[in-house]
Scaffold this motif. Structure first.
Motif, PDB file in Angstrom:
ATOM      1  N   GLN A   1       0.716  -1.106   0.133  1.00  0.00           N
ATOM      2  CA  GLN A   1      -0.183  -0.184   0.095  1.00  0.00           C
ATOM      3  C   GLN A   1       0.999   1.235   0.048  1.00  0.00           C
ATOM      4  OE1 GLN A   1      -3.124  -1.953  -0.648  1.00  0.00           O
ATOM      5  NE2 GLN A   1      -3.694   0.123   0.068  1.00  0.00           N
ATOM      6  N   ALA A   2       0.375   2.343  -0.530  1.00  0.00           N
ATOM      7  CA  ALA A   2       0.895   3.567  -0.642  1.00  0.00           C
ATOM      8  C   ALA A   2       1.304   4.158   0.663  1.00  0.00           C
ATOM      9  CB  ALA A   2       0.271   4.606  -1.547  1.00  0.00           C
ATOM     10  N   GLY A   3       0.504   3.889   1.456  1.00  0.00           N
ATOM     11  CA  GLY A   3       0.420   4.172   3.156  1.00  0.00           C
ATOM     12  C   GLY A   3       1.969   3.831   3.674  1.00  0.00           C
ATOM     13  N   PHE A   4       2.315   2.643   3.421  1.00  0.00           N
ATOM     14  CA  PHE A   4       3.498   2.173   3.873  1.00  0.00           C
ATOM     15  C   PHE A   4       4.454   3.372   3.440  1.00  0.00           C
ATOM     16  CE2 PHE A   4       7.707   0.039   3.133  1.00  0.00           C
ATOM     17  CZ  PHE A   4       8.027  -0.496   4.095  1.00  0.00           C
ATOM     18  N   PHE A   5       4.814   3.463   2.301  1.00  0.00           N
ATOM     19  CA  PHE A   5       5.869   4.739   1.802  1.00  0.00           C
ATOM     20  C   PHE A   5       5.456   6.028   2.282  1.00  0.00           C
ATOM     21  CE2 PHE A   5       5.529   1.135  -1.464  1.00  0.00           C
ATOM     22  CZ  PHE A   5       6.832   0.678  -1.436  1.00  0.00           C
ATOM     23  N   ARG A   6       4.125   6.325   2.403  1.00  0.00           N
ATOM     24  CA  ARG A   6       3.980   7.727   3.314  1.00  0.00           C
ATOM     25  C   ARG A   6       4.702   7.788   4.506  1.00  0.00           C
ATOM     26  NH1 ARG A   6      -1.092   7.762  -0.145  1.00  0.00           N
ATOM     27  NH2 ARG A   6      -2.020   6.699   1.469  1.00  0.00           N
ATOM     28  N   ASP A   7       4.376   6.791   5.270  1.00  0.00           N
ATOM     29  CA  ASP A   7       4.782   6.776   6.691  1.00  0.00           C
ATOM     30  C   ASP A   7       6.253   6.809   6.698  1.00  0.00           C
ATOM     31  OD1 ASP A   7       1.919   6.482   7.511  1.00  0.00           O
ATOM     32  OD2 ASP A   7       2.290   4.139   8.000  1.00  0.00           O
ATOM     33  N   VAL A   8       6.949   6.050   5.850  1.00  0.00           N
ATOM     34  CA  VAL A   8       8.343   6.043   5.845  1.00  0.00           C
ATOM     35  C   VAL A   8       8.999   7.619   5.494  1.00  0.00           C
ATOM     36  CG1 VAL A   8      10.441   5.354   4.727  1.00  0.00           C
ATOM     37  CG2 VAL A   8       8.922   3.884   5.338  1.00  0.00           C
ATOM     38  N   LEU A   9       8.351   8.152   4.736  1.00  0.00           N
ATOM     39  CA  LEU A   9       8.650   9.638   4.246  1.00  0.00           C
ATOM     40  C   LEU A   9       8.369  10.559   5.233  1.00  0.00           C
ATOM     41  CD1 LEU A   9       8.071   9.542   0.475  1.00  0.00           C
ATOM     42  CD2 LEU A   9      10.314   9.282   1.520  1.00  0.00           C
ATOM     43  N   ALA A  10       7.463  10.368   5.777  1.00  0.00           N
ATOM     44  CA  ALA A  10       6.859  11.197   6.709  1.00  0.00           C
ATOM     45  C   ALA A  10       7.958  11.586   8.018  1.00  0.00           C
ATOM     46  CB  ALA A  10       5.323  10.711   7.486  1.00  0.00           C
ATOM     47  N   HIS A  11       8.685  10.832   8.126  1.00  0.00           N
ATOM     48  CA  HIS A  11       9.839  11.151   9.108  1.00  0.00           C
ATOM     49  C   HIS A  11      10.545  12.181   8.459  1.00  0.00           C
ATOM     50  CE1 HIS A  11       9.208   7.717  11.743  1.00  0.00           C
ATOM     51  NE2 HIS A  11       8.689   6.889  10.741  1.00  0.00           N
ATOM     52  N   HIS A  12      10.745  12.414   7.113  1.00  0.00           N
ATOM     53  CA  HIS A  12      11.808  13.321   6.787  1.00  0.00           C
ATOM     54  C   HIS A  12      11.145  14.686   6.189  1.00  0.00           C
ATOM     55  CE1 HIS A  12      14.323  10.171   7.545  1.00  0.00           C
ATOM     56  NE2 HIS A  12      13.805   9.229   6.739  1.00  0.00           N
ATOM     57  N   TYR A  13       9.814  14.574   5.427  1.00  0.00           N
ATOM     58  CA  TYR A  13       9.085  15.610   4.863  1.00  0.00           C
ATOM     59  C   TYR A  13       7.638  15.846   5.471  1.00  0.00           C
ATOM     60  CZ  TYR A  13      12.414  13.946   1.117  1.00  0.00           C
ATOM     61  OH  TYR A  13      13.434  13.521   0.543  1.00  0.00           O
ATOM     62  N   THR A  14       7.258  17.019   4.969  1.00  0.00           N
ATOM     63  CA  THR A  14       6.003  17.519   5.321  1.00  0.00           C
ATOM     64  C   THR A  14       4.904  16.662   4.378  1.00  0.00           C
ATOM     65  OG1 THR A  14       5.593  19.160   3.281  1.00  0.00           O
ATOM     66  CG2 THR A  14       6.472  19.851   5.594  1.00  0.00           C
ATOM     67  N   GLY A  15       3.602  16.651   4.709  1.00  0.00           N
ATOM     68  CA  GLY A  15       2.707  16.077   4.141  1.00  0.00           C
ATOM     69  C   GLY A  15       2.476  16.340   2.617  1.00  0.00           C
ATOM     70  N   GLU A  16       2.883  17.520   2.576  1.00  0.00           N
ATOM     71  CA  GLU A  16       2.826  18.131   1.127  1.00  0.00           C
ATOM     72  C   GLU A  16       3.755  17.726   0.298  1.00  0.00           C
ATOM     73  OE1 GLU A  16       2.792  22.395  -1.650  1.00  0.00           O
ATOM     74  OE2 GLU A  16       2.456  22.341   0.649  1.00  0.00           O
ATOM     75  N   GLN A  17       5.009  17.881   0.843  1.00  0.00           N
ATOM     76  CA  GLN A  17       6.352  17.169   0.183  1.00  0.00           C
ATOM     77  C   GLN A  17       6.327  15.496   0.044  1.00  0.00           C
ATOM     78  OE1 GLN A  17       9.075  18.631   3.108  1.00  0.00           O
ATOM     79  NE2 GLN A  17       9.642  20.467   1.891  1.00  0.00           N
ATOM     80  N   VAL A  18       5.742  14.872   1.073  1.00  0.00           N
ATOM     81  CA  VAL A  18       5.389  13.243   0.886  1.00  0.00           C
ATOM     82  C   VAL A  18       4.711  13.298  -0.380  1.00  0.00           C
ATOM     83  CG1 VAL A  18       4.393  11.438   1.559  1.00  0.00           C
ATOM     84  CG2 VAL A  18       5.844  12.794   3.286  1.00  0.00           C
ATOM     85  N   ALA A  19       3.539  13.920  -0.744  1.00  0.00           N
ATOM     86  CA  ALA A  19       2.810  13.755  -1.533  1.00  0.00           C
ATOM     87  C   ALA A  19       3.556  13.891  -3.017  1.00  0.00           C
ATOM     88  CB  ALA A  19       1.443  14.343  -2.000  1.00  0.00           C
TER      89      ALA A  19
END
Length: 432
Positions: A383-401
């Motif tokens: 699921q895309a949510g897995f990668f969103r959670d990983v990136l959320a440690h380093h980027y804002t929500g907009e940047q993750v998207a």
């Protein structure tokens, strides 16, 4: 000697991430004096908005100090007010009520704040709209409300975070001109302005001093330009063009001999999704730019390219960064040159283009993360949510998207994986 209103000394800013502290700004020293407009210029990710919020006292530095009139900040800066990019108006309040919000928070009596609000509304050109609600206003008028709300408290320093970027070109030009007219008239109820922008021409047009921030891998001051030109400034004047070109070269060049960041904030040797973000560039966009460069014998000055295409240089920078990241181009002093691989890619048919692209993107950290994770999943899907959670440690929500949008497009084109937007699921390509 003019009064020094804001002083930043040795400022660094980091956020907690999965791999430890994630640096955003490093070793920032600057000052803002009475009577000047300062532009903080930089590409996305350079930390310019973070620096602005540190000046406002909205977020504390990790180390170093921010001082207002010589006194280190211990919270919100009492001498500043902020104008935001997205208007940030309260939709259930009228124009006058929105302008009065700051005064009400300071405990100003109703009669006094009404008088001050009406004065600010008149100053900014909204007289007659006091009782209107934000939904009744155009984008330009909404931003005028934002200006009035900030100016009504008569701050020493007005802080503006890309205040014209959400407006259409003509509205932005008109509002920018009116702001400068007010500043020059002496009626402006503030002693200095700090404006964040990614638009080079806007920075040179507005500012007395332009501070260019670099973003690799975190924000540092790369150069400072004094702008001695009288206002109103002539965009066609030779001196204006010369300054634009100098800033272009700093923004797009890869200069040698830049000062090392403070100890402990050096660039890590291993590339990760955190320190190697993907530029917001589509495959079609970067392919088109590569093809245009090939038609110009494989190289072109970025300023000339922007003139030829009728675009701002700022619009081309993500595409240039993408070509460089992929090894398809090099950038030197504002000149973009295709590499041998880039030349081959630009002339290839679709099948060969996909193969070259796949080789180039396979080892990019985020693409590698997605492919490796899919290989190790039970059925080749995640699921895309897995990668969103990983990136959320380093980027804002907009940047993750934005990161995932770019990774999705690049990975699909390279035929490394597919993406089901309905179920938000990545799936490994059988051939990988």
């Amino acid at each position: 000697m003019t009064t020094e209103l804001l002083t930043v000394t040795g400022l660094t800013k980091s956020y907690a991430g999965a791999d430890g502290e994630l640096p955003v700004l490093a070793g920032i020293d600057l000052s803002v004096h009475e009577g000047e407009i300062v532009a903080l210029l930089g590409k996305s990710g350079s930390g310019k908005s973070t620096l602005l919020r540190c000046l406002a006292g909205l977020i504390p530095p990790s180390s170093g100090t921010v001082s207002y009139r010589g006194a280190p900040l211990r919270g919100a800066n009492p001498g500043t007010a902020m104008v935001f990019q997205t208007f940030a108006l309260l939709p259930w309040l009228t124009v006058q009520q929105n302008v009065e919000v700051g005064l009400e928070a300071r405990g100003v009596a109703p009669a006094a704040r009404r008088e001050a609000a009406l004065t600010a509304i008149d100053l900014i050109g909204l007289d007659g709209f006091e009782s209107a609600y934000p939904k009744e206003l155009s984008g330009g008028m909404r931003q005028r409300v934002g200006f009035a709300r900030a100016l009504v408290v008569e701050p020493d320093v007005l802080l503006m975070d890309e205040p014209f970027s959400a407006l259409d070109v003509l509205t932005a030009e008109n509002l920018r001109g009116e702001l400068l007219e007010l500043w020059e008239s002496g009626e402006f109820p503030t002693k200095a302005i700090v404006v964040v922008t990614h638009n080079i021409e806007e920075a040179v047009l507005l500012a007395d001093r332009v501070i260019v921030l670099g973003a690799r891998p975190y924000g540092t001051i790369r150069a400072t330009y004094d702008i001695p030109l009288p206002r109103p400034r002539d965009r066609d004047a030779a001196d204006f063009t010369k300054l634009i070109d100098a800033v272009y070269r700093t923004m797009t060049g890869r200069e040698q001999g830049a000062p090392l960041p403070p100890h402990g904030l050096r660039s890590p040797a291993r590339r990760t999704p955190a320190n190697t973000p993907l530029p917001a560039a589509s495959v079609d966009g970067l392919s088109g730019l590569a093809e245009i460069l090939r038609r110009h014998d494989g190289h072109l000055d970025l300023a000339d390219l922007s003139d030829e295409l009728g675009l701002e240089v700022d619009d081309l920078l993500p595409l240039v960064d993408a070509l460089e990241l992929l090894g398809f181009a090099t950038v030197d002093g504002g000149k973009v040159t295709l590499t041998d691989t880039g030349l081959t890619f630009s002339a290839a048919d679709v099948r060969e283009s996909k193969q070259i692209f796949a080789t180039a993107v396979r080892d990019l950290p985020l693409i590698h993360l997605i492919v490796t994770s899919l290989r190790n999943s039970v059925d080749g899907g995640l699921q895309a949510g897995f990668f969103r959670d990983v990136l959320a440690h380093h980027y804002t929500g907009e940047q993750v998207a934005r990161q995932l949008e770019t990774a999705t497009g690049w990975g699909r084109y390279a035929e490394l994986y597919s993406y089901d937007a309905v179920h938000e699921e990545y799936r490994l390509d059988p051939a990988v």
